[in-house]
Enzyme design. Sequence first.
Site, PDB file in Angstrom:
ATOM      1  N   SER A  70     -11.079  25.639  16.258  1.00  0.00           N
ATOM      2  CA  SER A  70     -12.437  25.686  16.782  1.00  0.00           C
ATOM      3  C   SER A  70     -12.426  26.184  18.228  1.00  0.00           C
ATOM      4  O   SER A  70     -11.941  27.280  18.497  1.00  0.00           O
ATOM      5  CB  SER A  70     -13.093  24.309  16.635  1.00  0.00           C
ATOM      6  OG  SER A  70     -14.487  24.381  16.834  1.00  0.00           O
ATOM      7  N   GLU A 123     -17.126  25.277   6.041  1.00  0.00           N
ATOM      8  CA  GLU A 123     -17.057  24.916   7.462  1.00  0.00           C
ATOM      9  C   GLU A 123     -18.276  24.141   7.944  1.00  0.00           C
ATOM     10  O   GLU A 123     -18.168  23.076   8.551  1.00  0.00           O
ATOM     11  CB  GLU A 123     -16.925  26.190   8.312  1.00  0.00           C
ATOM     12  CG  GLU A 123     -15.640  26.951   8.157  1.00  0.00           C
ATOM     13  CD  GLU A 123     -14.534  26.469   9.074  1.00  0.00           C
ATOM     14  OE1 GLU A 123     -14.762  25.514   9.843  1.00  0.00           O
ATOM     15  OE2 GLU A 123     -13.429  27.045   9.005  1.00  0.00           O
ATOM     16  N   HIS A 178     -15.210  21.913   8.390  1.00  0.00           N
ATOM     17  CA  HIS A 178     -14.607  22.246   9.678  1.00  0.00           C
ATOM     18  C   HIS A 178     -13.638  21.154  10.124  1.00  0.00           C
ATOM     19  O   HIS A 178     -14.041  20.004  10.289  1.00  0.00           O
ATOM     20  CB  HIS A 178     -15.734  22.402  10.701  1.00  0.00           C
ATOM     21  CG  HIS A 178     -15.371  23.017  12.007  1.00  0.00           C
ATOM     22  ND1 HIS A 178     -15.053  24.348  12.147  1.00  0.00           N
ATOM     23  CD2 HIS A 178     -15.306  22.481  13.255  1.00  0.00           C
ATOM     24  CE1 HIS A 178     -14.819  24.609  13.422  1.00  0.00           C
ATOM     25  NE2 HIS A 178     -14.965  23.498  14.116  1.00  0.00           N
TER      26      HIS A 178
END
Length: 488
Positions: free
Chosen positions: A208, A334, A400
């Site tokens: 990320s 995600e 995610h």
Amino acid sequence: MLGLTVDTTIGSLYGLVNGSTPSVAQFLGIPFAQPPLGDLRFAPPQPATVNRTAVYDATRQSPNCPQYPLTVTTDPSVYTIDSPWLQPYGPWSEDCLTLDVYAPLNANREDDALPVLIWLFGGGFYEGGLITNGFDGAPWVERTQEHIVVAVNYRNNIFGFPNAAGLAETGENLNLGLLDQRLAVEWLRDNIASFGGDPTRMTLWGQSSGAASVDYFNFAWPDDPIVQGLIMHSGSVFATGASVDVSHSNFTFMADSLGCGGLSPADELACMRHNVTAEALIDLYENYTLGADDPALKFTTIVDNVTKFENFTERALAGNYSKLPAILGTNANEEASLLPWVGPEGYNQSYIHYHTLETDQCPANYYNGLRYNTSSLTFRWYNMAYFPNTSPRPWEKAYHASELPLLFGTYPWYGGSATELQHQVSRRWQDLYLAFLKDPVNALPQMGWPAYEPEGHALVFGRNGSVSGLMPMEELYVGCDQFPLPSQ
């Protein structure tokens, strides 16, 4: 044999062995920089003082850098409700520029230097830290005994990205958190051999905003990257938020609210360094971030043309990046964990997929193509694997950060029993990355993972109950023509 005492530039460190991973030497809370206090608050990090005669206790993790906690009450989400082990917890302190080293206890430091994986956590540049249950480096090292994992603490939010006018007018760098990361890598270059590591075989890995950090690093130091490979999970310079606060109004609002208003930029900065506590800064930041719509405070990376540039496409096409071999990938679902929480029933899959395409998958496709067209080696993955202990609700799936416990090997610790397929996916993924650490150019094709080509294949995990396999890239392009290309 490594042992539990090592000599470094900051002194002699003594570490520990945890009973759950008895073949791993852990050296925790190692300062790679001077404490960013006083005049060093809101300032570029300064190297830790060289003192080879000092003795340092490296048996405890240091606190996380300053941040407010996210809870079920203040921020209901997949992370606070279903997978809290992916969230940082515990105390924080401004004195936080440290790193943790996990190395095989029986490593031969002279004859068998090991590859090194350097981890940069995510968290949107507003949170994150090393005190996070799911991101423990020890289980992976315990299993392989063939590499070293290092985790780096760095400043976030206003402490890492203050964007203060007092800094801008003197030409000081505004992306302090990115400079923290660079200094940590430099410290490891100079010291990792003491832990049995090979400074010529270090790979930088992030997820990320940590992945965006890896990529900022890639563009900022093209001629001296120090590391030999890059791994980016769910992020890059084309998939991250940015500050557009060119007037430095966020910092000035904080200053005005904390008794430092009406001053020149230099005096405002000095007041915020010396007259305001870290607790007051975080309390105000939390109150306005979680409880107020106006002003919307945002402290994140800003274009400075040193660590972050105006147009990354232009720089890539000009060859102004490291061109190191890279692993780059995204999860199939995600945005299931990033969309606002609407209750346990969640969102329908088409809605999640649309936002995943827009925010994650299609920018990754664009970057794959850009790297390919500028003669860089890239290995693309796509994760469809999800399991009841980490994705307990049917709509969550491969969200995610849900893949990270598979890499760290922490997935059996939380959320219930692991499945055999989960064990197999974890071992396969770990082994592929270990091979990349050893030889980032040749190892993966030899293991059945071809380098990216526009008409080629990605490596997919967990599709139709399989451990891994190849997926035509054309399948990952579907739906991306509805979104504009990245503008930066």
